[in-house]
Design a protein around this motif. Structure first.
Motif, PDB file in Angstrom:
ATOM      1  N   PHE A 199       0.849  -1.187   0.000  1.00 21.48           N
ATOM      2  CA  PHE A 199       0.000   0.000   0.000  1.00 21.48           C
ATOM      3  C   PHE A 199       0.886   1.238   0.000  1.00 21.48           C
ATOM      4  CE2 PHE A 199      -2.888  -3.189   1.797  1.00 21.48           C
ATOM      5  CZ  PHE A 199      -3.974  -3.008   0.966  1.00 21.48           C
ATOM      6  N   LEU A 200       0.561   2.159  -0.883  1.00 20.15           N
ATOM      7  CA  LEU A 200       1.342   3.375  -1.061  1.00 20.15           C
ATOM      8  C   LEU A 200       0.505   4.569  -0.638  1.00 20.15           C
ATOM      9  CD1 LEU A 200       4.037   4.463  -2.396  1.00 20.15           C
ATOM     10  CD2 LEU A 200       2.658   4.813  -4.456  1.00 20.15           C
ATOM     11  N   LEU A 201       1.032   5.379   0.275  1.00 20.45           N
ATOM     12  CA  LEU A 201       0.369   6.636   0.604  1.00 20.45           C
ATOM     13  C   LEU A 201       0.505   7.590  -0.581  1.00 20.45           C
ATOM     14  CD1 LEU A 201       1.665   7.105   4.266  1.00 20.45           C
ATOM     15  CD2 LEU A 201      -0.685   6.568   3.580  1.00 20.45           C
ATOM     16  N   PRO A 202      -0.542   8.350  -0.897  1.00 18.62           N
ATOM     17  CA  PRO A 202      -0.428   9.298  -2.011  1.00 18.62           C
ATOM     18  C   PRO A 202       0.742  10.247  -1.780  1.00 18.62           C
ATOM     19  CG  PRO A 202      -2.701   9.167  -1.232  1.00 18.62           C
ATOM     20  CD  PRO A 202      -1.863   8.412  -0.242  1.00 18.62           C
ATOM     21  N   HIS A 203       1.559  10.429  -2.799  1.00 19.30           N
ATOM     22  CA  HIS A 203       2.717  11.307  -2.635  1.00 19.30           C
ATOM     23  C   HIS A 203       2.238  12.744  -2.427  1.00 19.30           C
ATOM     24  CE1 HIS A 203       5.547   8.233  -3.021  1.00 19.30           C
ATOM     25  NE2 HIS A 203       5.436   8.033  -4.330  1.00 19.30           N
ATOM     26  N   ALA A 204       2.764  13.372  -1.389  1.00 16.73           N
ATOM     27  CA  ALA A 204       2.300  14.699  -0.983  1.00 16.73           C
ATOM     28  C   ALA A 204       3.398  15.389  -0.191  1.00 16.73           C
ATOM     29  CB  ALA A 204       1.036  14.569  -0.132  1.00 16.73           C
ATOM     30  N   THR A 205       3.269  16.701  -0.041  1.00 11.37           N
ATOM     31  CA  THR A 205       4.205  17.503   0.755  1.00 11.37           C
ATOM     32  C   THR A 205       3.394  18.448   1.634  1.00 11.37           C
ATOM     33  OG1 THR A 205       4.339  19.316  -0.850  1.00 11.37           O
ATOM     34  CG2 THR A 205       5.835  17.439  -1.190  1.00 11.37           C
ATOM     35  N   TRP A 206       4.096  19.211   2.484  1.00 10.21           N
ATOM     36  CA  TRP A 206       3.413  20.218   3.300  1.00 10.21           C
ATOM     37  C   TRP A 206       2.828  21.316   2.424  1.00 10.21           C
ATOM     38  CZ3 TRP A 206       1.873  19.406   8.013  1.00 10.21           C
ATOM     39  CH2 TRP A 206       2.563  18.482   8.814  1.00 10.21           C
ATOM     40  N   HIS A 342       7.849  13.248   1.579  1.00 13.60           N
ATOM     41  CA  HIS A 342       6.688  13.696   2.349  1.00 13.60           C
ATOM     42  C   HIS A 342       7.061  14.676   3.462  1.00 13.60           C
ATOM     43  CE1 HIS A 342       4.534   9.708   1.091  1.00 13.60           C
ATOM     44  NE2 HIS A 342       4.761  10.526   0.080  1.00 13.60           N
ATOM     45  N   ARG A 343       8.365  14.888   3.667  1.00 14.37           N
ATOM     46  CA  ARG A 343       8.807  15.858   4.681  1.00 14.37           C
ATOM     47  C   ARG A 343       9.010  17.251   4.085  1.00 14.37           C
ATOM     48  NH1 ARG A 343      14.036  12.306   6.214  1.00 14.37           N
ATOM     49  NH2 ARG A 343      13.008  10.251   6.213  1.00 14.37           N
ATOM     50  N   PHE A 350      13.741  19.527   3.662  1.00 16.52           N
ATOM     51  CA  PHE A 350      13.338  18.243   4.236  1.00 16.52           C
ATOM     52  C   PHE A 350      13.496  18.199   5.758  1.00 16.52           C
ATOM     53  CE2 PHE A 350      14.765  17.539  -0.111  1.00 16.52           C
ATOM     54  CZ  PHE A 350      13.639  16.953  -0.656  1.00 16.52           C
ATOM     55  N   ALA A 351      13.820  19.338   6.371  1.00 14.37           N
ATOM     56  CA  ALA A 351      14.031  19.386   7.827  1.00 14.37           C
ATOM     57  C   ALA A 351      12.701  19.537   8.555  1.00 14.37           C
ATOM     58  CB  ALA A 351      14.962  20.534   8.175  1.00 14.37           C
ATOM     59  N   ASN A 352      11.797  18.621   8.269  1.00 15.39           N
ATOM     60  CA  ASN A 352      10.459  18.657   8.857  1.00 15.39           C
ATOM     61  C   ASN A 352       9.999  17.239   9.142  1.00 15.39           C
ATOM     62  OD1 ASN A 352       9.965  21.602   7.976  1.00 15.39           O
ATOM     63  ND2 ASN A 352      10.346  20.566   6.024  1.00 15.39           N
ATOM     64  N   ALA A 353       8.990  17.137   9.987  1.00 10.50           N
ATOM     65  CA  ALA A 353       8.294  15.860  10.122  1.00 10.50           C
ATOM     66  C   ALA A 353       7.520  15.591   8.836  1.00 10.50           C
ATOM     67  CB  ALA A 353       7.342  15.910  11.314  1.00 10.50           C
ATOM     68  N   SER A 354       7.118  14.367   8.629  1.00 14.44           N
ATOM     69  CA  SER A 354       6.326  14.014   7.462  1.00 14.44           C
ATOM     70  C   SER A 354       4.960  14.685   7.520  1.00 14.44           C
ATOM     71  CB  SER A 354       6.126  12.496   7.412  1.00 14.44           C
ATOM     72  OG  SER A 354       5.169  12.129   6.445  1.00 14.44           O
TER      73      SER A 354
END
Length: 383
Positions: A199-206, A342-343, A350-354
């Motif tokens: 199962f793949l989560l839809p690719h997304a960002t903040w 996703h971060r 990329f210095a973030n939580a997902s």
């Protein structure tokens, strides 16, 4: 810089175009447009150089086995002759050096007996992208004329499940859609008797959160946990589910090498149709050229790629690769901070939580607690 572990897998973009127009596609529908600047199919000379580079890397690092995944777009659009050429040159270059596990990730709409004959002769396994039954799949996975793809995929899967082909069936890849009932999706996938499901989560960002994103309600965790309970509680194992198996292994103290779980380094690269070396395709959701490295297989070997700062950063595991907010989290060893793409957030990179942080916390905590409790009960019953 510390010495990097060798690569053992290459995702090869043998074809850039696709015969479907899935509306969630990270290649064509997100921020990246680099596919427009690349040749539609991989030329024989590029395939030859790729095989030489993989064999060179295997010899240098004494690798007994490597993996190559043929990808796209839709890889079958490269055509039988080009794919057969690549398979033959890989076998030739790697002979006496390393075994090569070759797979193709396809939408299965173009599978026919000629393809299956080629795959049987070269031992190529076939993974198929499918999002569930007709209604669930065709909500997003449609042809450019708007026609659903499910009927064509069904024909491909029927061919793949024939006795002479069944050993090549690698499994199904399903993108989570909150509008599709999770148990209906899982049962429809099981009906095809896949040896594995992922199962793949839809690719997304903040910047571009996934559909239905809600940290308070954690809808993606709830969807996946519904499937987990059905899978985990079944009286017999009907199929493997990689995401769940990885989290179970990690919960019990194992180590998993994966992009989306755990803290180990990743061990793969992408090679595009023009021979350029890229990072994980998922990074194409971040910005145009988000996966680019500026390297190519004609001018650079894979050890050079491993030392490249962008590559080293992207494949590095461990807590040091994560944002401060992740390092003290009780489930970071399980989720690994989630998929790097996703971060992403403009301004902080990329210095973030997902963007899926809340979902990952609930998902990993529930699976960990369930599995650890069952393991303790089992050990207590035999002590």
């Amino acid at each position: 810089m510390r010495d990097a572990n060798p690569f053992v897998e290459w995702v090869v973009k043998v074809a850039q175009p696709c015969n479907l127009a899935c509306d969630y596609c990270y290649v064509y529908e997100m921020g990246d447009r680099s596919w427009r600047r690349k040749p539609p199919v991989m030329a024989p000379g590029t395939a030859d150089q790729l095989a030489r580079r993989i064999a060179e890397h295997a010899r240098r690092h004494d690798l007994p086995r490597v993996r190559v995944t043929l990808h796209g777009g839709e890889p079958l659009l490269a055509g039988l002759s080009r794919i057969e050429h690549l398979l033959a040159v890989l076998e030739l270059e790697l002979h006496g050096t390393a075994e090569c596990d070759i797979s193709v990730q396809s939408n299965a709409t173009l599978l026919n007996p000629l393809w299956m004959d080629l795959f049987r002769r070269h031992g190529v396994s076939v993974g198929v992208s499918l999002d569930g039954g007709r209604e669930a799949n065709d909500r997003h996975r449609r042809a450019r004329n708007g026609r659903g793809s499910h009927a064509a995929v069904q024909r491909g899967l029927e061919l793949l499940r024939r006795p002479e082909n069944k050993a090549l069936f690698a499994g199904l890849l399903c993108t989570v859609d909150l509008d599709n009932p999770p148990l209906d999706v899982f049962e429809s996938l099981l009906a095809h008797e896949p040896p594995a499901v992922n199962f793949l989560l839809p690719h997304a960002t903040w910047e571009h959160p996934p559909p239905g994103h809600d940290p308070d309600r954690t809808p993606y965790a709830n969807w996946l946990l519904t499937v987990f309970e059905r899978w985990y509680s079944a009286p017999r194992q009907e199929t493997g589910v990689r995401l769940f198996e990885d989290l179970v292994d990690l919960a019990l103290g194992g180590e998993v090498r994966s992009e989306s779980t755990g803290l180990a380094d990743t061990d793969f690269l992408v090679v595009e149709s023009d021979g350029t070396i890229e990072l994980s395709d998922s990074l194409k959701v971040t910005q145009d050229g988000g996966a680019a490295t500026g390297l190519d297989i004609f001018a650079h070997d894979f050890d050079t790629a491993a030392r490249h700062p962008a590559v080293a950063d992207a494949r590095r595991g461990g807590l040091a690769a994560l944002a401060d907010v992740c390092r003290g989290c009780e489930v970071v060893r399980l989720c690994g901070g989630g998929l790097r793409a996703h971060r992403f957030r403009p301004g902080t990179g990329f210095a973030n939580a997902s963007v899926y942080c809340a979902d990952l916390r609930v998902l990993t905590t529930r699976i960990r607690d369930r599995v650890v409790a069952d393991a303790d009960a089992l050990l207590g019953s035999v002590s």
